[in-house]
Structures are given as C-alpha cells and as structure tokens.
Design a protein around this motif. Structure first.
Motif, PDB file in Angstrom:
ATOM      1  N   ILE A 545      11.947  -2.031  -0.186  1.00 43.07           N
ATOM      2  CA  ILE A 545      10.697  -2.017   0.588  1.00 43.07           C
ATOM      3  C   ILE A 545      10.113  -3.426   0.652  1.00 43.07           C
ATOM      4  CG2 ILE A 545       8.321  -1.192   0.629  1.00 43.07           C
ATOM      5  CD1 ILE A 545       9.276   1.431  -0.512  1.00 43.07           C
ATOM      6  N   LYS A 546       9.946  -3.931   1.854  1.00 40.45           N
ATOM      7  CA  LYS A 546       9.421  -5.273   2.056  1.00 40.45           C
ATOM      8  C   LYS A 546       8.026  -5.269   2.693  1.00 40.45           C
ATOM      9  CE  LYS A 546      14.130  -7.028   2.794  1.00 40.45           C
ATOM     10  NZ  LYS A 546      15.061  -7.690   3.757  1.00 40.45           N
ATOM     11  N   GLU A 547       7.659  -4.158   3.324  1.00 43.48           N
ATOM     12  CA  GLU A 547       6.386  -4.097   4.052  1.00 43.48           C
ATOM     13  C   GLU A 547       5.212  -4.005   3.066  1.00 43.48           C
ATOM     14  OE1 GLU A 547       9.756  -2.971   6.401  1.00 43.48           O
ATOM     15  OE2 GLU A 547       8.944  -2.010   4.599  1.00 43.48           O
ATOM     16  N   LYS A 548       4.126  -4.708   3.370  1.00 41.57           N
ATOM     17  CA  LYS A 548       2.950  -4.734   2.511  1.00 41.57           C
ATOM     18  C   LYS A 548       1.957  -3.653   2.953  1.00 41.57           C
ATOM     19  CE  LYS A 548       4.353  -8.405   0.266  1.00 41.57           C
ATOM     20  NZ  LYS A 548       4.770  -8.315  -1.159  1.00 41.57           N
ATOM     21  N   ALA A 549       1.396  -2.948   1.982  1.00 45.82           N
ATOM     22  CA  ALA A 549       0.392  -1.921   2.284  1.00 45.82           C
ATOM     23  C   ALA A 549      -0.396  -1.622   1.015  1.00 45.82           C
ATOM     24  CB  ALA A 549       1.065  -0.657   2.800  1.00 45.82           C
ATOM     25  N   ASP A 550      -1.632  -1.108   1.196  1.00 45.88           N
ATOM     26  CA  ASP A 550      -2.453  -0.741   0.041  1.00 45.88           C
ATOM     27  C   ASP A 550      -1.897   0.498  -0.652  1.00 45.88           C
ATOM     28  OD1 ASP A 550      -4.079  -2.852   0.642  1.00 45.88           O
ATOM     29  OD2 ASP A 550      -5.560  -1.640   1.721  1.00 45.88           O
ATOM     30  N   GLY A 551      -1.333   1.402   0.120  1.00 38.84           N
ATOM     31  CA  GLY A 551      -0.746   2.618  -0.412  1.00 38.84           C
ATOM     32  C   GLY A 551       0.562   2.918   0.301  1.00 38.84           C
TER      33      GLY A 551
END
Length: 583
Positions: A545-551
C-alpha cells in the motif's frame, strides 16, 4: 396512524432487502449518430427487466440522488390482455408472487396482488429519492385508497403533498352511464416534510389584473394592507390618520398592518407630513386584538398628521392628481380606506393547484394521437400519458439538471418529456427508465430514438430533440447465496463496493495497485480479491500500500493481523463476502 393489512403483507414488507443486487449490462448506446456498441457515456438509461430488481441495482449509485420520480403503475383493471407496463396479471408477476408470498398467493384478490406488487417497489423508490425529492404516482379510483395508506406508511403521512386531479379527457361519450370519470389522480409525496413546488409561469389572464391608474413606473393591483394575528403583533396595531378626511383608521379586528410602524410612517410622509403621537387609544387597540385593555401593549403610538388637516389635505390632493402614489394609497378617489399597492414584478410565478386541466397538461386522446404520429400510424400502446403531463410535473418538481426516474416506463413518455424540456431551455436533465415487458426495446426505447431523431413528414413532421441514452439489461446477481458470483467481473464488483461505501460514482484510480478503489473523505478503500484464490490481509499486503490516507478499509477473504494492531494502524478489515452481503 392507521395502516392497511392484506394477505401477503408480512411476506413483502421487508422483501426489498432480500432482492439480489444485479449488475447492469449495457447492450448498446444511442445518440444522434444512431445506435452503436461503443459506450457514449450517456447518463440517460433505459433498463429492460423486473423493475424491483432494477431499482435494487440502482441503489448503490443513485440512493438519495433522484430529484423527481414519476410512475404510472397498472390500475388493476383485471384485463388479462392489455398492453401495459408491469401488469400484475403478467406471468412474471404471478411467478414472483408464488415465490415470495408462497401458497397464500393462490388466494390473493386482485387488490392483494396489486399491493404485494407495489409495496417493495415503493420502499426502494423512497430510498432513491433525494432529500429534496418528490414522487408523483398516477392512479385511478380502483386503488387510490389503498395506495394512499401504503404511501403514508412508507413515505410518512407528514410527507403527503397533494392528491392532484388530472383532467384526462376533454369530452365525455354520449353513451356514458353513471358518473363519468373525467379525472385521474396523481398522488404526491416528498422525501422530507414541508416540500414546496416550483412556481409556474404566470398567465396573461393573471397579469391583466395589474393596472397602472396612477402612471407608476410598474403595473400594480390593489390589495389588503393587513396581515393576520393582531395579538401576536400588537406593535403593528395602531391608528393612521387619513391625510384628506382626517379620519383615524385601524386594521380590521384580529389583524395588523402588513408593514412595521417606521416603514408605514415613511410611506405616509409621501402624502403629507406625519409624526408618531400618543393618542391614548389603548381601549380601541385592545378591542381590535380581542383582549382586555389592561393586557394590550401600552407604548404604541399612532401615525398622525404633523400639520393642520387643511394643509395636509391640499398636499395629498396634489399627490393624488400628480400620480405615482405611495405604496399605501386610498380607495374611493383618494377618500376611502387604505389599500396596498402590490407590484406585478414582486409577485413572481403562480403556485400549482390540485386540479390540472387538460388545456395545460394534455389528455389521453392527445397522447394516443402522438403515439400514432411517432410510430407511423400504428397503434403500439393502449394507455399512454401525454408528454405535456410529465413536463408539467417536471416544471413544478424538477430543475434544469434534475435526475428523473420512471420505473413503470411503458411507452417512454417520461424520457420524451425530459428531452423536450432540455431542447427548449438548454437544460441537462437526466432520465432513468425501467420496463420489464418485452416491448422495452421495441416500443419504449424505440420511441425515445424517434424523439431524438425527429418523426413524421412534411407539415406534420416533428424536429428531433437531440440527446442520447444507453440501453441496459439486468445481468448476473452480485451474490450467489453467501458467496460472490464469480460470473460477475471483478470490475463490476469493485463498482458496487465503492458505491455502497461512498455513495459516489466509481472512477477507476490511476496507479499500479489493482486492488485500490480510491480515496473518499480521507479514507482509502481496497478490494483485495482474486476469483480463483483466497486472499489474506497480512503484513506483506500492507507493504504494497503506497496511497496516503487518514484511515483505510480493506476487503479480503481472511486477515492474519489482530484487531488491536489493525486499530492502531487505522485499518478496518471487511471479510469477503460476508460484509458485502450485509451491505
């Protein structure tokens, strides 16, 4: 609130939850270049199939998004041979009743069958309505009472808007007996209470009531200068001295001046000099309010002339003769009571009523002739509605970019109305039609094609509206039992999961990850699915997983990471297919 009971109700009241999600399979697209296999990206849809399953298929993408629904369900005449949309006596509906209601279905009356058919469909339609949405249901006397009760139950009695009488015929037959049915009903419910319709364009007859006797800059008409509820507005109950007769005038019993005192004082200065003055009239004002003198507000002054009456009258007479009178003027050649000038430019459009005359909304004979014109003189449909009726619905309940749904599409009148209106005003309304009968392509879609291209010849020819649509069939169910249906492509499943999680349209994201669905409200969504193998949410997958997200929400078959650790990392695991079936 009274509710309606009938045989089979217990089996259908929650049946909409058991209806499988089916994918929608596009068969072809159509536009001004004709029919073709390439997807033209049209937001207009015609769906062939059971409208109950079609409505369920629409939910993930369109729940809470439909501005206006119009349906014209069968009126339960008992005629086995009629050509109509979703006939309750059709073999498909009979089969459905047998499967859902069971052996009880053999004992159902026509009313029971009709209610069983309508109830789950109305439940899904209610879910599809936007918060500011509204549904119009054409119905006759046969099922009106039953429909009203189940709509009260499904939409809420506080969301009942109106029972509209549509004048469906312009003449009665000489051989008619009894009381002739000149009107049909349109039962109207909103998603939320206190829905208000759009105003309609004003008529020339309405505008003729506005004159200009004083050479004002705008036409106006005389109206009351009062408003109701004197007790609640005691500060607006006071005397106003007439500038010509000197008489002190008050609002009628139970009413108050329609403007505040400072505003009225300014208006009256246009006739003569005025001032506020205490004239000790508490007893008069108390009587007008219907309360005791001791209870009336004590600090309310009157609007009185500040110059002698003879001087004021001379000045007021000059204003009257000059013209362009103030907003508060006087009847009886300037010597009568106070009236208010209401300007034409301030009143806006007209409110719709619950009687729709055929002169404005069309009639059944007009609809039949229109179908004959579209289909080269062939009678393809027995009971169409005039497109002017649906256009009238959309004028008061839609907008120029509204999404409009008709799940008993019949001859396609709703699409015809949408295309007409878009051509007339440059709007971007979208339509979704659903038709289960075999003529969904040969009549429903065919009519829409001819409306887009134009029909008729010579002087009777009708120019095309332009526009487009795509034609769909109901495809495979998303689930078979508790398992994902491997006959459904992973991309279709990804679309449904995204719709259900975010309630937004799915757009495949750019990037290398085949499992990433996208980011919504700072949450990243992943569907880790392979048709031929079991997937496991483990640290090896997390490393991809490379995508940035808070959750993060991750669907997979299994998970090898503990709940506490997932919580620390802000990850929610959803098991395939259990959590999908719950959705």
């Amino acid at each position: 609130m009274p509710t309606l009971e009938w045989i089979g109700k217990s089996k259908v009241i929650n049946h909409h939850q058991e209806v499988p999600f089916r994918v929608l399979e596009r068969q072809y697209s159509y536009d001004e270049q004709g029919q073709h296999e390439e997807d033209n990206g049209s937001e207009n849809m015609i769906i062939r199939g059971d409208n109950l399953e079609a409505l369920k298929a629409l939910l993930p993408r369109y729940e809470g998004r439909v501005k206006c629904i119009y349906i014209d369900p069968p009126y339960n005449t008992g005629n086995e041979g009629w050509v109509y949309n979703d006939n309750v006596n059709d073999p498909k509906i009979k089969k459905w009743l047998g499967e859902v209601v069971g052996k009880e279905g053999e004992d159902l009356t026509r009313h029971d069958k009709w209610l069983c058919m309508m109830y789950p469909r109305l439940k899904l339609l209610q879910k599809l309505l936007a918060e500011d949405g509204v549904i119009f249901i054409s119905i006759d006397d046969t099922e009106y009472a039953n429909l009203k009760l189940i709509c009260d139950e499904i939409f809420g009695s506080n969301c009942f808007v109106s029972n509209i009488s549509w004048q469906r015929t312009y003449s009665t037959r000489n051989d008619s007996k009894g009381i002739v049915n000149e009107v049909e009903h349109l039962l109207v419910y909103s998603k939320q209470p206190d829905w208000n319709p759009n105003k309609l364009p004003r008529t020339a007859e309405m505008d003729e009531r506005y004159k200009n006797p004083d050479n004002d800059v705008r036409p106006w008409k005389s109206s009351d200068a009062f408003a109701p509820d004197s007790v609640g507005h005691q500060g607006m109950v006071y005397g106003v001295q007439h500038p010509i007769t000197g008489k002190i005038m008050y609002p009628p019993n139970g009413r108050h001046w329609s403007f505040g005192q400072e505003q009225v004082l300014e208006i009256m200065q246009g006739w003569a000099p005025y001032e506020l003055r205490d004239i000790n009239d508490a007893e008069v004002r108390a009587e007008l309010c219907g309360i005791a003198k001791e209870s009336v507000r004590q600090d309310v002054k009157a609007i009185m002339l500040s110059v002698p009456l003879e001087e004021a009258a001379k000045q007021a007479e000059q204003v009257y003769q000059r013209g362009q009178w103030p907003v508060f003027c006087f009847s009886n050649n300037g010597k009568g009571g106070i009236r208010r000038k209401t300007y034409l430019t301030e009143v806006g459009g007209r409110l719709p009523t619950n009687f729709w005359a055929f002169t404005e909304t069309g009639h059944t004979d007009e609809a039949k002739k229109e179908m004959l014109a579209i289909f080269d003189g062939k009678a393809t449909f027995d009971t169409p509605k005039p497109h002017r009726l649906i256009e009238f619905v959309l004028k008061i309940a839609g907008s120029d970019n509204a999404l409009v749904l008709d799940s008993f599409a019949g001859s396609g009148t709703t699409a015809h109305a949408v295309l007409n209106m878009n051509k007339a005003d440059g709007g971007h309304r979208k339509f979704i039609l659903v038709e289960m009968m075999d003529y969904a392509d040969s009549i429903t879609a065919e009519r829409v094609k001819r409306v887009i291209q134009g029909y008729g010849e010579g002087k009777t020819g009708v120019e095309g509206t332009g526009g487009n649509f795509s034609f769909y069939d109901l495809g495979e169910p998303l689930l078979v039992g508790d398992c994902l249906n491997e006959a459904v492509s992973p991309e279709k499943i990804r679309e449904y999961i995204w719709f259900m999680e975010t309630k937004t349209p799915y757009a495949p994201p750019a990037g290398d990850s085949p499992y990433y669905l996208g980011n919504h409200n700072s949450t990243g969504y992943y569907f880790y699915y392979e048709p031929q193998r079991v997937t496991v949410l483990d640290y090896a997958f997390l490393a991809t997983i490379k995508e940035k997200a808070d959750g993060t929400v991750i669907y997979a078959d299994r998970c090898s990471i503990g709940e506490d650790k997932l919580a620390q990392m802000g990850i929610t695991f959803k098991k395939i297919p259990r959590d999908i079936s719950r959705l």
